[in-house]
Write an enzyme that holds these catalytic residues in place. Structure first.
Site: not given
Ligand code: SF4
Length: 345
Positions: A139, A38, A121
């Site tokens: 996002d 991520e 996020y």
């Protein structure tokens, strides 16, 4: 009866299960690996991340290995991915997990959100994907999809809009499969509800989409224009002697902090030699111009003029400068901006 938002969630999830791309971080539930992916995927394309993801995990297979490493080593493996604060934060966060959580990845939103470099996020994405927690990960992809589905007129760069979208997405999360749902929303935004000319004919939620119904899908989302990018004119000193080159270990308060670069000054009204002396204590004499290179950061552009200098005397220059063996430059975390200059040699 599921309501409209639940139905949208279920349809996007079903579409994802049939159409998902085969990506390495989708084959694990290890929060460490999901977190690394991520962080890498922020501001970087999937194709680029793929190679880095494997290399990074080979070198730092778990939290303990990352925490044990020197920051310089982490930056070297990260070299080329850009936005180096991400790598520094990963390293600091791994250290915190060892000192505060016994080397395990925390599993509450509050704890994860406190890790360096982890925003709303990323916390929601890791917790939903690795631990199946029903957090809405919002996002840019998700903001776009929801803005179109709901025909939102609000500016998606504003926190209030993000909170509104987060509340909508929370209502879409199915009772099972929170992790797959998070990935489904992002995948739908990346493959179908794309920024320009979304593929509405292939969309599993077309019949629910307010923007499609009104033909406004290309006008949404509403996004404030980014601020202006500032241009800097830099003079870069290339000082080489006997197979060595002078590098600067960049200080914490500078852009590209902790990385290795070439000595540089912002071109001004005074001569570059004077500026290099003032900044680094370097006594240089001009030899020849090497050419120019440009590097674009998010908020600034560096126009760099590289000059080959001779060191007048091995005087006591600044401690941020080091002689590096030219044959071993690959051991130094040198960002792309400076590699562009080194390529001129
Ligand atoms: Fe996006 Fe088109 Fe689907 Fe609406 S119908 S969600 S605009 S792809």
């Amino acid at each position: 009866m599921p309501d409209r938002l639940e139905e949208i969630g279920a349809k996007i999830l079903a579409w994802y299960k049939a159409n998902r791309r085969d990506l390495p971080w989708r084959k694990t539930k290890d929060p460490y690996k999901i977190w690394i992916s991520e962080i890498m995927l922020q501001q970087t394309r999937v194709d680029t991340v793929m190679g880095y993801y494997h290399r990074f995990l080979e070198r730092f297979p778990d939290i303990a290995a990352l925490a044990r490493a020197e920051e310089d080593e982490v930056l070297t493996v990260w070299q080329g991915l850009g936005y180096y604060s991400r790598a520094r934060n990963l390293h600091r966060a791994a250290g915190l997990m060892v000192s505060q959580y016994g080397g395990r990845f925390p599993d509450t939103y509050e704890e994860v959100r406190k890790l360096p470099g982890v925003g709303d996020y990323t916390a929601a994405a890791v917790l939903s994907i690795a631990f199946e927690r029903p957090h809405a990960a919002v996002d840019g992809n998700v903001l776009r999809v929801v803005s179109r589905l709901e025909e939102l007129e609000e500016d998606i760069t504003r926190a209030v809009t993000k909170r509104k979208v987060s509340a909508i997405v929370t209502r879409m999360i199915p009772k099972q499969d929170a992790g797959d749902f998070t990935q489904a929303m992002m995948e739908h935004g990346a493959l179908v509800c794309i920024p320009v000319q979304p593929l509405c004919a292939e969309c599993p939620v077309q019949c629910f989409c307010a923007a499609y119904a009104s033909g406004r899908q290309n006008e949404l989302p509403v996004k404030k224009k980014a601020g202006t990018v500032k241009e800097f004119h830099m003079q870069v000193a290339v000082v080489r002697e006997q197979g060595r080159i002078l590098l600067e270990h960049r200080r914490e308060e500078t852009l590209l902090a902790g990385m290795w670069g070439l000595p540089l000054v912002e071109a001004g009204s005074r001569s570059s030699e004077e500026l290099f002396y003032e900044k680094y204590g370097l006594k240089l004499s001009h030899r020849r111009n090497l050419g120019s290179a440009t590097h674009v950061f998010t908020h600034q552009i560096w126009k760099m003029e590289a000059v080959f200098y001779k060191l007048q005397e091995e005087s006591s220059f600044s401690p941020v400068l080091y002689w590096a063996e030219e044959s071993k430059l690959e051991n130094y975390a040198i960002p792309t901006a400076f590699k562009r200059v080194l390529r001129l040699l």
